[in-house]
Design a protein around this motif. Structure first.
Motif: not given
Length: 200
Positions: A14, A18-25, A46-47, A49
């Protein structure tokens, strides 16, 4: 640390990543798993930020600073240790891997600044330096962090807090003692509590 370079610690999830994007994927790949981050590929996938890599490199190259990555692991997930290390090499290079610290006790590291999206939970509230609360009103993104350090990293290499930042870091009002006391490992609960803004 008087007279030495300004020591800056930077969190990963975070903050750099980009933890949230990776978690959703990851959740899309493993929809039946309660904790999809337990599978390989989550952390290395993770990408960065926006602005994270450029600002980290700028701080790392600055003659008045020593910069380290300080990240807490998901202790239940052995993949996160090696994948976080590999992520750092992939985006920042092998030399930065040598400045990677993985610990659930961030307060044990001495320094001037900690850039973190959490005010407590992994020792952030007991860190002896100043907390840069990433994602807060004062520091919503890497552009604001870069602007702050352009001023804070004075020519003599001190960590003096000058100008508009005096009242912010020297405020008598801080994070309340009860904030995050019973916080569980966020990686496993997929919870990102809203950080309380430290008033100026």
């Amino acid at each position: 640390m008087k007279g030495s370079k300004t020591i800056i610690y930077v969190d990963m999830d975070h903050v750099l990543c980009d933890y949230e994007e990776a978690w959703a994927r990851q959740k899309a790949l493993f929809p039946d798993l309660e904790f999809p981050q337990s599978q390989p590929g989550m952390y290395i996938g993770m990408n960065p930020l926006p602005g994270a890599i450029d600002t980290y490199r700028w701080l790392n190259d600055h003659p008045n600073s020593d910069v380290y990555i300080l990240t807490a692991p998901s202790v239940y997930n052995s993949h996160c240790y090696s994948e976080k290390r590999d992520w750092v090499e992939k985006y920042l290079g092998l030399s930065v891997v040598k400045n990677l610290i993985i610990t659930p006790h961030k307060n044990l590291n001495e320094g001037h600044y900690l850039i973190d999206d959490m005010a407590s939970g992994k020792g952030q509230d007991r860190f002896k330096g100043s907390l840069i609360l990433f994602g807060s009103k004062k520091f919503p993104d890497w552009t604001s962090v870069h602007t702050f350090f352009e001023e804070a990293l004075t020519p003599d290499g001190s960590s003096a807090k000058v100008g508009q930042w005096d009242s912010f870091f020297n405020s008598d009002v801080g994070v309340t003692e009860d904030f995050g006391l019973d916080q569980q490992d966020r990686d496993w609960l997929n919870m990102k509590p809203a950080g309380r803004e430290i008033p100026d």
